[in-house]
Design an enzyme around this catalytic site. Structure first.
Site, mmCIF file in Angstrom:
data_model
loop_
_atom_site.group_PDB
_atom_site.id
_atom_site.type_symbol
_atom_site.label_atom_id
_atom_site.label_comp_id
_atom_site.label_asym_id
_atom_site.label_seq_id
_atom_site.Cartn_x
_atom_site.Cartn_y
_atom_site.Cartn_z
ATOM 1 N N THR A 290 10.409 -2.472 -1.062
ATOM 2 C CA THR A 290 9.363 -3.489 -1.065
ATOM 3 C C THR A 290 9.321 -4.267 0.245
ATOM 4 O OG1 THR A 290 9.602 -3.729 -3.450
ATOM 5 C CG2 THR A 290 8.487 -5.502 -2.296
ATOM 6 N N GLY B 174 4.021 -4.269 -1.936
ATOM 7 C CA GLY B 174 4.813 -4.296 -3.148
ATOM 8 C C GLY B 174 4.436 -3.103 -4.003
ATOM 9 N N GLY C 27 13.678 -24.600 -30.829
ATOM 10 C CA GLY C 27 13.022 -25.898 -30.694
ATOM 11 C C GLY C 27 13.441 -26.611 -29.422
ATOM 12 N N GLY C 28 13.708 -27.915 -29.521
ATOM 13 C CA GLY C 28 14.098 -28.699 -28.346
ATOM 14 C C GLY C 28 15.357 -28.181 -27.693
ATOM 15 N N GLU D 237 10.470 -2.911 -10.222
ATOM 16 C CA GLU D 237 10.395 -1.452 -10.373
ATOM 17 C C GLU D 237 9.071 -1.002 -10.998
ATOM 18 O OE1 GLU D 237 13.748 0.901 -10.944
ATOM 19 O OE2 GLU D 237 15.181 -0.721 -10.760
ATOM 20 N N SER E 218 3.698 -4.363 -14.771
ATOM 21 C CA SER E 218 3.041 -3.889 -15.991
ATOM 22 C C SER E 218 1.714 -3.218 -15.667
ATOM 23 C CB SER E 218 2.818 -5.057 -16.956
ATOM 24 O OG SER E 218 4.040 -5.534 -17.468
ATOM 25 N N GLU E 219 1.018 -3.757 -14.668
ATOM 26 C CA GLU E 219 -0.264 -3.162 -14.287
ATOM 27 C C GLU E 219 -0.077 -1.751 -13.736
ATOM 28 O OE1 GLU E 219 -0.555 -7.431 -14.636
ATOM 29 O OE2 GLU E 219 0.807 -6.197 -13.452
#
Length: 388
Positions: A126, A131, A345-346, A369, A372-373
């Protein structure tokens, strides 16, 4: 085709889990807080044989299968993704290119220490302006006499600047093809070579205990014998390398999902509101049930792809399975950490609970690596669609 792990795989899983619980889990939060890369634990992982699982015995490896590596990565990532990605990158991006494309001399020079976990190797692909579009590489390597002169930069490179990093393989333009497109080759650059600098480590959202650096090359000279594989074949080499890596990243994500499931089940059984455990509430129970579905689906996809690799399935079939596994498992992992944080939760917003670290660590799984696209593009192409 069965994807169930063998008794030997399950026995190996148990040994890695014991190691992870004893040597990593108690310290992961501190490493994360201090951004500390634990070299001593890397060495211990090497002593356990984790870096040599798929390497031949002649280099000190176990000559095992890819499935075993995925099991190890999953179990390490179940307690700490930083160490999981250290193992994944060390083998998939560090050892494998040299093992697959290297000459006998290159293998003898680098593999024994890498396989033993004494040293690490990085994979410089990269760049700041390339990229997902890895073919737009701007780093150049010019052959002058019997030396390659490398100039350029790389970014987001794992295991590239630690105190035990011995070498980085770098993709670079080495000329122009007949069709006018860049000729891309892979060059081996040892750490400490004049002109090669691993810049200061990144201040990252997650994976704080993983070693990640930008790299710069300024008139960096290495012997012509440091060409890895055939000249002009670098593009194909790194595409094949990333196919394996996508399955391994899926294993990292699987470990993350299983950790979220385990933490959520335990917490929902202990934490009480209105006099009953919160796990008795459908709103919580149904979310945790979804985590179980995600874990099962990610497991099947990951080990299906690993099994295809091990049996030598056709490249097209394996590439499709790798992309599907990587896409589903990593997106499911991000969702799983969000659900687990909501269950807590918190407390899920407090750094004293591991779920917070898992939440921060997960996002990069959808990016590294192959985003998602990119996975969706690869899957669509595998279906025969005319995707650009």
């Amino acid at each position: 085709m069965s994807f169930e792990l063998s008794p030997e795989h399950n026995e190996f899983r148990a040994s890695v889990r014991d190691f992870a619980q004893a040597e990593i889990a108690p310290y992961a939060a501190e490493w994360d807080r201090k951004h500390h890369f634990p070299v001593d634990v890397v060495h211990k992982m090497g002593e356990l044989g984790l870096f040599g699982l798929t390497a031949p015995e002649e280099y000190g490896g176990a000559d095992g299968d890819f499935t075993s590596l995925c099991v190890a990565i999953e179990e390490i990532s179940r307690v700490d993704q930083s160490m999981g990605i250290t193992l994944e990158a060390a083998v998939g991006l560090g050892i494998n290119p040299i093992l697959t494309y290297g000459t006998d001399a290159q293998k003898q020079a680098w593999l024994p220490d890498l396989v033993a976990g004494k040293r690490l190797a990085g994979f410089g692909l990269t760049e700041p302006e390339s990229g997902s579009d890895a073919g737009a590489t701007k780093t150049r390597a010019v052959l002058e006499g019997d030396e390659w002169v490398v100039n350029g930069s790389k970014q987001f490179i794992t295991n590239s600047g630690s105190s035990i990093t011995s070498v980085v393989t770098v993709t670079a333009r080495t000329g122009e093809r007949a069709d006018g497109k860049p000729e891309i080759s892979t060059i081996i650059v040892p750490s400490g070579t004049p002109g090669f600098v691993a810049e200061a480590p990144y201040d990252k959202l997650g994976w704080h205990a993983s070693d990640t650096h930008p790299l710069s090359f300024t008139d960096c000279r290495v012997p012509s014998a440091n060409l890895l594989g055939e000249r002009g074949k670098g593009f194909g080499q790194f595409l094949a390398t990333l196919d394996d890596g996508r399955v391994a990243i899926s294993a990292v994500a699987l470990g993350c999902i299983k950790a979220c499931l385990e933490m959520s089940v335990q917490y929902a059984g202990e934490r009480k509101t209105f006099g009953v455990p919160i796990g008795a509430k459908q709103g919580v129970a149904f979310q945790i049930a979804d985590l179980q579905v995600m874990a099962h689906a990610a497991e099947m996809l990951t080990y299906k792809a690993a099994a295809l690799k091990d049996k030598g399935a056709p490249i097209k079939e394996f590439k499709q399975a790798a992309a599907v596994a990587k896409l589903y498992s990593t997106e499911a992992a991000v969702t799983a950490t969000r659900i687990a944080t909501q269950v807590f939760g918190g407390y899920g917003f407090m750094e004293e609970y591991p779920v917070t670290r898992f939440y921060r660590d997960a996002k990069i799984l959808e990016i590294g690596e192959g985003t998602s696209e990119v996975q969706r593009m690869l899957i669509a192409r595998g279906l025969g669609l005319p995707v650009e």
